[in-house]
Design a protein around this motif. Structure first.
Motif, PDB file in Angstrom:
ATOM      1  N   ALA A 272       0.851  -1.190   0.000  1.00 21.10           N
ATOM      2  CA  ALA A 272       0.000   0.000   0.000  1.00 21.10           C
ATOM      3  C   ALA A 272       0.888   1.241   0.000  1.00 21.10           C
ATOM      4  CB  ALA A 272      -0.913  -0.010   1.221  1.00 21.10           C
ATOM      5  N   THR A 273       0.626   2.168  -0.894  1.00 24.89           N
ATOM      6  CA  THR A 273       1.489   3.345  -1.048  1.00 24.89           C
ATOM      7  C   THR A 273       1.146   4.399  -0.010  1.00 24.89           C
ATOM      8  OG1 THR A 273       1.660   2.903  -3.415  1.00 24.89           O
ATOM      9  CG2 THR A 273       2.295   5.079  -2.673  1.00 24.89           C
ATOM     10  N   THR A 274       2.166   4.894   0.664  1.00 24.59           N
ATOM     11  CA  THR A 274       1.982   5.895   1.710  1.00 24.59           C
ATOM     12  C   THR A 274       2.041   7.308   1.119  1.00 24.59           C
ATOM     13  OG1 THR A 274       4.341   6.136   2.193  1.00 24.59           O
ATOM     14  CG2 THR A 274       3.163   4.331   3.305  1.00 24.59           C
ATOM     15  N   PRO A 275       1.640   8.320   1.902  1.00 22.07           N
ATOM     16  CA  PRO A 275       1.783   9.695   1.407  1.00 22.07           C
ATOM     17  C   PRO A 275       3.204  10.023   0.973  1.00 22.07           C
ATOM     18  CG  PRO A 275       0.373   9.667   3.341  1.00 22.07           C
ATOM     19  CD  PRO A 275       0.909   8.268   3.187  1.00 22.07           C
ATOM     20  N   ALA A 276       4.203   9.543   1.717  1.00 21.65           N
ATOM     21  CA  ALA A 276       5.591   9.794   1.326  1.00 21.65           C
ATOM     22  C   ALA A 276       5.902   9.192  -0.037  1.00 21.65           C
ATOM     23  CB  ALA A 276       6.548   9.231   2.381  1.00 21.65           C
ATOM     24  N   GLY A 277       5.332   8.031  -0.334  1.00 19.50           N
ATOM     25  CA  GLY A 277       5.546   7.412  -1.638  1.00 19.50           C
ATOM     26  C   GLY A 277       4.977   8.236  -2.768  1.00 19.50           C
ATOM     27  N   PHE A 278       3.752   8.726  -2.587  1.00 22.01           N
ATOM     28  CA  PHE A 278       3.148   9.564  -3.628  1.00 22.01           C
ATOM     29  C   PHE A 278       3.943  10.855  -3.814  1.00 22.01           C
ATOM     30  CE2 PHE A 278      -0.731   7.167  -2.202  1.00 22.01           C
ATOM     31  CZ  PHE A 278      -0.941   6.493  -3.381  1.00 22.01           C
ATOM     32  N   ARG A 279       4.400  11.453  -2.709  1.00 21.13           N
ATOM     33  CA  ARG A 279       5.152  12.709  -2.829  1.00 21.13           C
ATOM     34  C   ARG A 279       6.521  12.483  -3.475  1.00 21.13           C
ATOM     35  NH1 ARG A 279       2.971  13.609   2.753  1.00 21.13           N
ATOM     36  NH2 ARG A 279       1.183  14.987   2.484  1.00 21.13           N
ATOM     37  N   THR A 280       7.128  11.346  -3.197  1.00 20.44           N
ATOM     38  CA  THR A 280       8.413  11.050  -3.835  1.00 20.44           C
ATOM     39  C   THR A 280       8.230  10.862  -5.336  1.00 20.44           C
ATOM     40  OG1 THR A 280       9.159   9.974  -1.796  1.00 20.44           O
ATOM     41  CG2 THR A 280      10.429   9.540  -3.795  1.00 20.44           C
ATOM     42  N   ALA A 281       7.156  10.197  -5.741  1.00 18.58           N
ATOM     43  CA  ALA A 281       6.876  10.036  -7.171  1.00 18.58           C
ATOM     44  C   ALA A 281       6.626  11.390  -7.825  1.00 18.58           C
ATOM     45  CB  ALA A 281       5.674   9.112  -7.370  1.00 18.58           C
ATOM     46  N   SER A 282       5.915  12.268  -7.141  1.00 19.32           N
ATOM     47  CA  SER A 282       5.691  13.617  -7.688  1.00 19.32           C
ATOM     48  C   SER A 282       7.010  14.347  -7.857  1.00 19.32           C
ATOM     49  CB  SER A 282       4.778  14.421  -6.753  1.00 19.32           C
ATOM     50  OG  SER A 282       3.476  13.883  -6.718  1.00 19.32           O
ATOM     51  N   ARG A 283       7.872  14.240  -6.863  1.00 21.89           N
ATOM     52  CA  ARG A 283       9.185  14.877  -6.940  1.00 21.89           C
ATOM     53  C   ARG A 283       9.992  14.329  -8.121  1.00 21.89           C
ATOM     54  NH1 ARG A 283      13.987  12.817  -3.554  1.00 21.89           N
ATOM     55  NH2 ARG A 283      15.646  14.007  -4.540  1.00 21.89           N
ATOM     56  N   LEU A 284       9.937  13.031  -8.323  1.00 21.96           N
ATOM     57  CA  LEU A 284      10.674  12.400  -9.424  1.00 21.96           C
ATOM     58  C   LEU A 284      10.173  12.895 -10.772  1.00 21.96           C
ATOM     59  CD1 LEU A 284      10.444   9.776 -11.589  1.00 21.96           C
ATOM     60  CD2 LEU A 284      12.642  10.314 -10.563  1.00 21.96           C
ATOM     61  N   ILE A 285       8.868  12.974 -10.947  1.00 25.38           N
ATOM     62  CA  ILE A 285       8.316  13.396 -12.236  1.00 25.38           C
ATOM     63  C   ILE A 285       8.618  14.869 -12.497  1.00 25.38           C
ATOM     64  CG2 ILE A 285       6.175  13.699 -13.565  1.00 25.38           C
ATOM     65  CD1 ILE A 285       5.110  11.194 -12.102  1.00 25.38           C
ATOM     66  N   ARG A 286       8.569  15.695 -11.462  1.00 26.68           N
ATOM     67  CA  ARG A 286       8.942  17.105 -11.644  1.00 26.68           C
ATOM     68  C   ARG A 286      10.403  17.237 -12.063  1.00 26.68           C
ATOM     69  NH1 ARG A 286       5.884  18.129  -6.620  1.00 26.68           N
ATOM     70  NH2 ARG A 286       3.905  19.126  -7.152  1.00 26.68           N
ATOM     71  N   LEU A 287      11.263  16.450 -11.445  1.00 24.32           N
ATOM     72  CA  LEU A 287      12.673  16.472 -11.823  1.00 24.32           C
ATOM     73  C   LEU A 287      12.836  16.038 -13.273  1.00 24.32           C
ATOM     74  CD1 LEU A 287      15.701  16.658 -11.221  1.00 24.32           C
ATOM     75  CD2 LEU A 287      15.582  14.332 -10.301  1.00 24.32           C
ATOM     76  N   ALA A 288      12.160  14.980 -13.670  1.00 23.98           N
ATOM     77  CA  ALA A 288      12.236  14.507 -15.050  1.00 23.98           C
ATOM     78  C   ALA A 288      11.751  15.567 -16.029  1.00 23.98           C
ATOM     79  CB  ALA A 288      11.403  13.230 -15.203  1.00 23.98           C
ATOM     80  N   GLU A 289      10.716  16.272 -15.639  1.00 24.29           N
ATOM     81  CA  GLU A 289      10.169  17.319 -16.510  1.00 24.29           C
ATOM     82  C   GLU A 289      11.179  18.438 -16.722  1.00 24.29           C
ATOM     83  OE1 GLU A 289       5.906  19.550 -16.965  1.00 24.29           O
ATOM     84  OE2 GLU A 289       6.700  19.266 -14.952  1.00 24.29           O
ATOM     85  N   ARG A 290      11.841  18.854 -15.652  1.00 25.86           N
ATOM     86  CA  ARG A 290      12.811  19.936 -15.787  1.00 25.86           C
ATOM     87  C   ARG A 290      14.012  19.537 -16.620  1.00 25.86           C
ATOM     88  NH1 ARG A 290      15.600  21.341 -12.362  1.00 25.86           N
ATOM     89  NH2 ARG A 290      15.284  20.045 -10.530  1.00 25.86           N
ATOM     90  N   LEU A 291      14.400  18.260 -16.542  1.00 25.67           N
ATOM     91  CA  LEU A 291      15.583  17.791 -17.258  1.00 25.67           C
ATOM     92  C   LEU A 291      15.243  17.108 -18.572  1.00 25.67           C
ATOM     93  CD1 LEU A 291      17.599  16.366 -14.222  1.00 25.67           C
ATOM     94  CD2 LEU A 291      17.699  18.655 -15.229  1.00 25.67           C
TER      95      LEU A 291
END
Length: 406
Positions: A272-291
Motif C-alpha cells: 500500500a502506497t503511503t503519502p511519502a511514496g506519492f510525494r516522492t513520485a511527484s518529486r521524481l516526475i517534476r525532476l524529469a520534466e525539468r531535465l
C-alpha cells in the motif's frame, strides 16, 4: 572585507589564507562535465560571507553560460558571524542562483561532507536535484553548539537524514567521485520520446475469469518491480524520500540508463502506497520534466495506505498532488501495470493515455473484497467478474493501450 568592523576579523582571514592557501572558504572550477564548487572547512569552518557568496555566484553564472551542471561539495558550519546579516543574506543569494539554475533545466548535485550544518545545508545542499551524503557526516540545520541538547543524535547524521527522506544516497568517501560521475551521466541524457514498454516477465496467457486475475496478481512468486527494473535498465541510481520527512520503501524512484537514453522511473512494489511514496513520485516526475527525461511508471499496489497514520500525513493531498503532476507533465510518461492495480492509489501513478498491462495483473476501481463490503454482498468471485478487471477486459474498455508481451 570587514563590513562590521569586527575586532580581529582581518587577522582571522589572514591566518585562514595562510593555513589553506585559498582566498576564501569556497573555490570553484569548470570541468568538462560540470562546474564544481568546493568548500574548505579549514577556512573559518567553511563559513559563508559576502566574498564567499560572490564566488558561488561566479560559479553558477559560469555554469549557466556553458550549460553545465553544478556539483557542490559542501563542508560548512553555516553563515559567518563576523559579517552579521550581510552574511545571512547570502542564503537568499544562493537560493536565487539555485532557482535560476533549475529554471534553465540544468542539474545540481550536492555532496554533504563532514560537517554540513546551518543555512548552507538549508539552501545550497537541500535544494539540489540529487543530494548525496558521505557516510558518518554530521548533517543538520542545527550544529552541535546551538542545539537544545548537544549530545550526539542520529537525526543529525547523513544516515539520519537519509532515513528522514532529505538525502537520496549515502556513500563512503571513496565512492563520491564515481557516484557523482554516474549521476551526471544519468541526469543529462534525456529526450522527449516515450520510454519503451517493458517486456512482461511473468505469465503469458490471459486469466479466464476475474478472480483468477486477482489471484495471479497477488501470487508471491510473480515478478515484482525490482525484477522489471533490472531487466529494463543497463544500470540505474535511486532517489529517495519526499523531502518532507518521509520515505516509502514500497515506491522505488530514480533514473536509469537504457542504451544511450536516460529514463526516470517510479515503481510500486506491491505494498500500500503511503503519502511519502506519492510525494516522492511527484518529486521524481517534476525532476524529469525539468531535465527533459521520459518517465516509466510501474503500477503494483493494492491501493493507497488507508490507516490513521496515512490520514494524518495527508494521503488525500499527496494523491491529488501526484494526479496533478502527471496531468501537467510536459514529458512523456509510459505506464505498465505489473501486478495489482488498486483504485486511485494505482491510477495516480498511471499515464492517462499510455498505460499497458501484463497478463498477470489487474486494474480495478476497488478490490473485489472491498466492493463486497461496500455493496453488502458475499459473492466476491462474481463481483470480480462484474468489475471487468482482467487485462483483456481493460483493453476492450479502452482503459489500457495494450497487453505487454514476453
Amino acid at each position: 572585507m570587514n563590513p562590521l568592523g569586527w575586532p580581529g576579523y582581518a587577522a582571522q582571514l589572514e591566518r585562514a589564507r595562510e593555513r589553506t592557501g585559498s582566498a576564501e572558504s569556497v573555490s570553484w572550477r569548470r570541468d568538462e562535465d560540470a562546474v564544481v564548487i568546493t568548500f574548505d572547512f579549514r577556512f573559518l569552518g567553511g563559513s559563508v560571507g559576502t566574498a564567499t557568496g560572490a564566488l558561488i555566484e561566479e560559479a553558477f553564472t559560469d555554469a549557466y553560460a556553458y550549460r553545465l551542471p553544478v556539483v557542490s561539495l559542501i563542508a560548512t558550519g553555516g553563515s559567518r558571524m563576523q559579517e552579521g546579516m550581510l552574511s545571512l543574506r547570502q542564503l537568499q543569494r544562493v537560493a536565487r542562483l539555485c532557482a535560476a539554475h533549475r529554471e534553465a533545466g540544468l542539474p545540481h548535485v550536492s555532496v554533504l561532507r563532514d560537517p554540513t550544518t546551518g543555512g548552507l545545508w538549508a539552501s545550497l545542499g537541500a535544494s539540489a536535484d540529487v543530494v548525496v551524503a558521505v557516510s558518518g557526516a554530521q548533517v543538520g540545520f542545527a550544529g552541535s553548539r546551538v542545539r537544545p541538547d548537544p549530545r550526539p543524535d542520529p537525526a543529525y547524521t547523513a544516515e539520519g537524514q537519509f532515513a528522514a527522506g532529505t538525502v537520496d544516497l549515502v556513500v563512503s568517501p571513496g565512492e563520491v567521485d564515481a557516484t557523482v560521475a554516474r549521476l551526471l551521466d544519468l541526469l543529462t541524457g534525456g529526450d522527449a520520446v516515450h520510454a519503451e514498454v517493458p517486456y512482461a516477465l511473468g505469465a503469458d496467457d490471459l486469466p479466464t475469469d476475474g478472480w483468477s486475475a486477482v489471484g495471479r496478481a497477488r501470487a508471491g512468486d510473480r515478478p515484482r518491480a525490482p525484477a522489471y527494473l533490472d531487466d529494463y535498465f543497463d544500470h540505474r541510481m535511486p532517489i529517495s524520500g519526499d523531502r518532507a520527512g518521509g520515505v516509502d520503501p514500497g515506491m522505488l524512484c530514480g533514473i536509469g540508463k537504457r542504451g544511450t537514453r536516460s529514463i526516470a522511473y517510479a515503481a510500486q512494489t506491491g505494498t500500500a502506497t503511503t503519502p511519502a511514496g506519492f510525494r516522492t513520485a511527484s518529486r521524481l516526475i517534476r525532476l524529469a520534466e525539468r531535465l527533459a527525461l521520459p518517465v516509466l511508471t510501474l503500477v503494483d499496489t493494492p491501493g493507497a495506505a488507508n490507516d490513521a497514520a496515512a490520514e494524518r500525513a495527508g494521503v488525500g493531498a499527496a494523491i491529488a498532488e501526484l494526479f496533478g503532476v502527471v496531468a501537467e507533465a510536459r514529458v512523456p510518461i509510459t505506464t505498465l501495470v505489473v501486478g495489482e492495480g488498486g483504485s486511485g492509489g494505482a491510477l495516480a501513478l498511471s499515464s492517462p493515455e499510455h498505460t499497458w498491462i501484463t497478463p498477470d495483473a489487474y486494474f480495478s476501481v476497488i478490490a473485489p473484497e472491498l466492493a463486497a463490503a461496500i455493496l453488502k454482498r458475499d459473492d466476491v468471485r462474481v463481483l470480480a467478474d462484474e468489475l471487468h478487471l482482467r487485462p483483456q477486459d481493460l483493453l476492450e474498455l479502452g482503459v489500457v493501450k495494450g497487453i505487454a508481451e514476453r
